[in-house]
Design an enzyme around this catalytic site. Structure first.
Site, PDB file in Angstrom:
ATOM      1  CD  GLU A 197       1.004   0.149  -7.354  1.00  0.00           C
ATOM      2  OE1 GLU A 197       0.290   0.351  -8.360  1.00  0.00           O
ATOM      3  OE2 GLU A 197       2.240   0.308  -7.369  1.00  0.00           O
ATOM      4  CB  THR A 198      -5.587   0.816  -5.806  1.00  0.00           C
ATOM      5  OG1 THR A 198      -5.460  -0.014  -4.641  1.00  0.00           O
ATOM      6  CG2 THR A 198      -4.988   0.110  -7.010  1.00  0.00           C
TER       7      THR A 198
END
Length: 401
Positions: free
Chosen positions: A180-181
């Site tokens: 995701e990040t």
């Protein structure tokens, strides 16, 4: 949530940082999948949500190619809220017992973002060949694996607590946050109010009103959290409105976010504890089964393509797969572990290499499909599982196991 798995895989294959919600061209996980779907809250644990300090007013200009001169997302040329926005504010106030004046005040500051509209719209006239090999190589790569090991080492207690409480292995939670990040390195810097207002009231594809409605629902959840003092109006996130290390949409924050460090508020951007427990809770609420692997140790028949149904839930079982020519591989697992996956519903998934006309096939358990509820893409879920395994193996090497 608002596109098919096939369309998502096309967008994902083109992403320079595949799987990262704040990186174009893929909308955030919660924006495109079950992370945005309403469901019962878990344990009533959303107490207070704060996503970092609000930026100084001067910092609002120049972010992501936007400026303070950008047009309003909601005002008419006369300076009044557009009629559809007025009706939206009145209905939201009535439905959720909120102050209509406060909602109007919050909405009046929303700016239209051409960048958001451009990033969310599919590129016209372009057909992108899906490539699992390319996609995976951008996710399961040495730097991200190294960051995953660091994240695991720094947050072992929270990961252990999540595994014990929700049955989700530490490696899988590490895999999700990594995809995701990149462990909080790329959480997005768009004002969520601007992103969601742009997509709620001026969605770039008028032929898809259901997608505009989805973003309008997310805007409702965001404004509700703001009115309740649980989110700041200046909260920043991805261009699709996803927030924090796990890139939760506002609806997922309302329903699944957890105060993992007992501070009395939930901070998905700055608290790894909160992010870790929230991801574990999300997966458990979406069907994760304690003790099952993500993929079953199965050798499929020579041409397994007919066994793929392309859905987001397992539709087959081990007796039928075995009858079709599948063979269980010997693994270092207990008889109970083998019995568990053999008694679970199963699905065969494909990971295409379109330019070569080939595909990799795997046998997925309900836990794979739980990950697809985070993002409706086989590429996404398989890359989470592969990154999780790569980080787990590196952790074992570091520990001398």
């Amino acid at each position: 949530m608002f596109t098919s798995r096939r369309l998502l895989q096309i967008a994902l294959a083109a992403s320079a940082l595949a799987g990262c919600a704040s990186t174009p061209p893929r909308p955030g996980p919660a924006a495109v999948s079950g992370a945005a779907q309403p469901a019962a809250a878990a344990d009533g644990e959303v107490t207070r949500i704060r996503i970092g300090p609000p930026p100084a007013q001067g910092a609002l200009a120049g972010m992501n190619g936007e400026s303070s001169d950008e047009p309003s997302a909601v005002l008419s040329p006369s300076g009044q809220l557009r009629p559809e926005v007025q009706a939206y504010a009145r209905q939201l106030a009535a439905d959720r017992a909120l102050s209509v004046d406060a909602l109007v005040g919050a909405l009046s500051g929303a700016r239209y973002s051409e960048t958001v509209a451009r990033l969310i719209a599919p590129p016209p006239g372009r057909k992108i060949s899906r490539s699992w090999i390319t996609y995976r190589s951008r996710v399961v790569e040495p730097r991200t694996i190294g960051w995953g090991v660091e994240f695991w080492q720094e947050n072992q207690d929270a990961l252990n607590r999540a595994a014990q409480r929700f049955g989700v292995p530490a490696s899988v939670i590490v895999g999700i946050i990594g995809v995701e990040t990149r462990y909080g390195r790329n959480m997005g810097s768009f004002r969520v109010l601007d992103a969601l207002s742009t997509l709620a009231f001026d969605y770039p594809d008028p032929a898809k009103p259901e997608r505009a409605q989805m973003f309008r629902d997310q805007l409702s959840d965001f404004l509700t959290l703001v009115m309740q003092g649980k989110l700041d109006l200046q909260t920043r996130g991805s261009y699709a409105g996803a927030i924090g290390m796990p890139q939760f949409m506002p609806g997922s924050i309302m329903r699944y976010a957890i105060d993992g460090d007992g501070t009395g508020h939930i901070d998905l951007a700055n608290s790894a504890n909160d992010a870790i427990l929230s991801v574990g809770n999300y997966l458990m609420q979406h069907g994760w089964q304690r003790g099952l692997p993500v993929f079953a140790p199965v050798t499929l028949p020579a041409d397994p393509s007919k066994l793929v149904d392309g859905g987001l839930a397992p539709q087959r079982d081990w007796p039928r797969l075995r009858a079709a020519g599948a063979v269980a591989r010997p693994v270092s697992a207990t008889a109970a572990d083998a019995a568990a996956w053999q008694q679970a519903p199963l699905g065969v998934i494909d990971l295409p290499e379109e330019s070569a006309g080939t595909a990799e096939y795997r046998t997925a358990t309900p836990n794979f499909f739980a990950i697809t509820q985070y993002n409706h893409s086989y590429f996404y879920a398989a890359s989470v599982a592969d990154l999780a395994e790569a980080v787990r193996q590196r952790m074992n090497l570091v520990a001398g196991r």
